[in-house]
Design an enzyme around this catalytic site. Structure first.
Site, mmCIF file in Angstrom:
data_model
loop_
_atom_site.group_PDB
_atom_site.id
_atom_site.type_symbol
_atom_site.label_atom_id
_atom_site.label_comp_id
_atom_site.label_asym_id
_atom_site.label_seq_id
_atom_site.Cartn_x
_atom_site.Cartn_y
_atom_site.Cartn_z
ATOM 1 C CD GLU A 1 -2.894 0.745 2.481
ATOM 2 O OE1 GLU A 1 -3.937 0.124 2.193
ATOM 3 O OE2 GLU A 1 -2.591 1.076 3.640
ATOM 4 N N PRO B 1 -9.743 5.866 2.172
ATOM 5 C CG PRO B 1 -8.294 7.704 1.934
ATOM 6 C CD PRO B 1 -8.833 6.738 2.955
ATOM 7 C CE LYS B 2 -7.687 0.278 3.130
ATOM 8 N NZ LYS B 2 -6.256 0.045 3.153
ATOM 9 C CE LYS B 3 -9.587 7.212 -6.557
ATOM 10 N NZ LYS B 3 -9.285 8.231 -7.597
#
Length: 262
Positions: A77, A115-117
């Site tokens: 990440e 706020p993950k993409k």
């Protein structure tokens, strides 16, 4: 399936085959590279939501390798955390996150509001240098480089930073597209075992991308860098501010005088 069964099983989507298991979520040998840099106050003011307050015009760009975690598996990440204050409490606002695994994307967004993409971050060791990169599709958006274990970092300072609160804005839309949940969430990392921590010179290059806008918080100069490994538990969150309730009270206070005059 009876209504009571639906309610009992409905902790995550899809109902009969959830994307992630219930927590808690424990991480082993979590490897961090955190490059702290100075940016413009104007850039931070455009992205940090009230009631959070900007502490200093700093950003922590993080590359995190997670080789072993309960429920979420093995993934990498990267993203940006902004030092902020909430009612005098110092912490970090999680502004952006990009990672390569479905379960923590789904769980992070649904549970906490991370706020993950989906993207392709990596951490690699190249001789005397640690290299972190972020690709969004074929485009290189971020490159961080850091010397390998030059000096031991102060463990107490690293532990204190890990134990500080973090803040998120959780947004869940209604079926008509209007916001149904819009909350400021606070969470903590707990049961932390810091295994090693190092500091060294570092460099950071952020490039524009329409869907991975890390460069909108420009790098003015590097303040510090730390590389460490730890075991820890990702704690569940708590709501500290409800934006929709606050908006409703504000709207009522504006319209109420009109009703009185009528």
């Amino acid at each position: 399936m009876e209504i009571a069964d639906v309610v009992k099983r409905a902790y995550a989507m899809p109902l009969t085959n959830p994307s992630f298991p219930p927590g808690p979520y424990r991480f082993f040998d979590r490897e961090y590279i955190i490059i702290t840099y100075r940016t413009t106050r104007e850039a931070l003011e455009a992205v940090v939501p009230a009631p959070l307050e900007i502490d200093e015009p700093l950003v922590k760009y993080e590359f995190i390798r997670m080789p072993d975690s309960t429920g979420f598996g093995d993934y990498t990440e990267t993203g940006q955390v902004i030092p902020v204050k909430y009612k005098g409490q110092h912490g970090g606002y999680v502004h952006s996150m990009y990672l390569d695994d479905d379960a923590p994307i789904a769980g992070g967004r649904e549970l906490w509001g991370f706020p993950k993409k989906l993207a392709n971050p990596k951490i690699v060791h190249e001789g005397e240098v640690i290299v972190g990169t972020l690709h969004y599709g074929s485009v290189l958006c971020a490159t961080g480089t850091m010397g390998y274990k030059h000096r031991e970092a102060d463990h107490d300072s690293v532990l204190a930073a890990l134990a500080a609160p973090n803040f998120l804005v959780k947004i869940i839309p209604h079926v008509d597209g209007a916001p149904r949940i819009c909350e400021l969430v606070r969470y903590y990392l707990t049961d932390i075992t810091l295994k090693e921590a190092w500091t060294a010179p570092a460099a950071l290059d952020l490039r524009p991308h329409v869907m991975a806008n890390v460069a909108k918080l420009p790098v003015l100069d590097i303040v510090s860098a730390v590389h460490f490994k730890a075991d820890l538990t990702l704690g569940l969150g708590e709501v500290v501010h409800d934006y929709l309730a606050d908006h409703s009270r504000l709207a009522t206070s504006i319209t109420q005088p009109e009703k009185i005059r009528a």
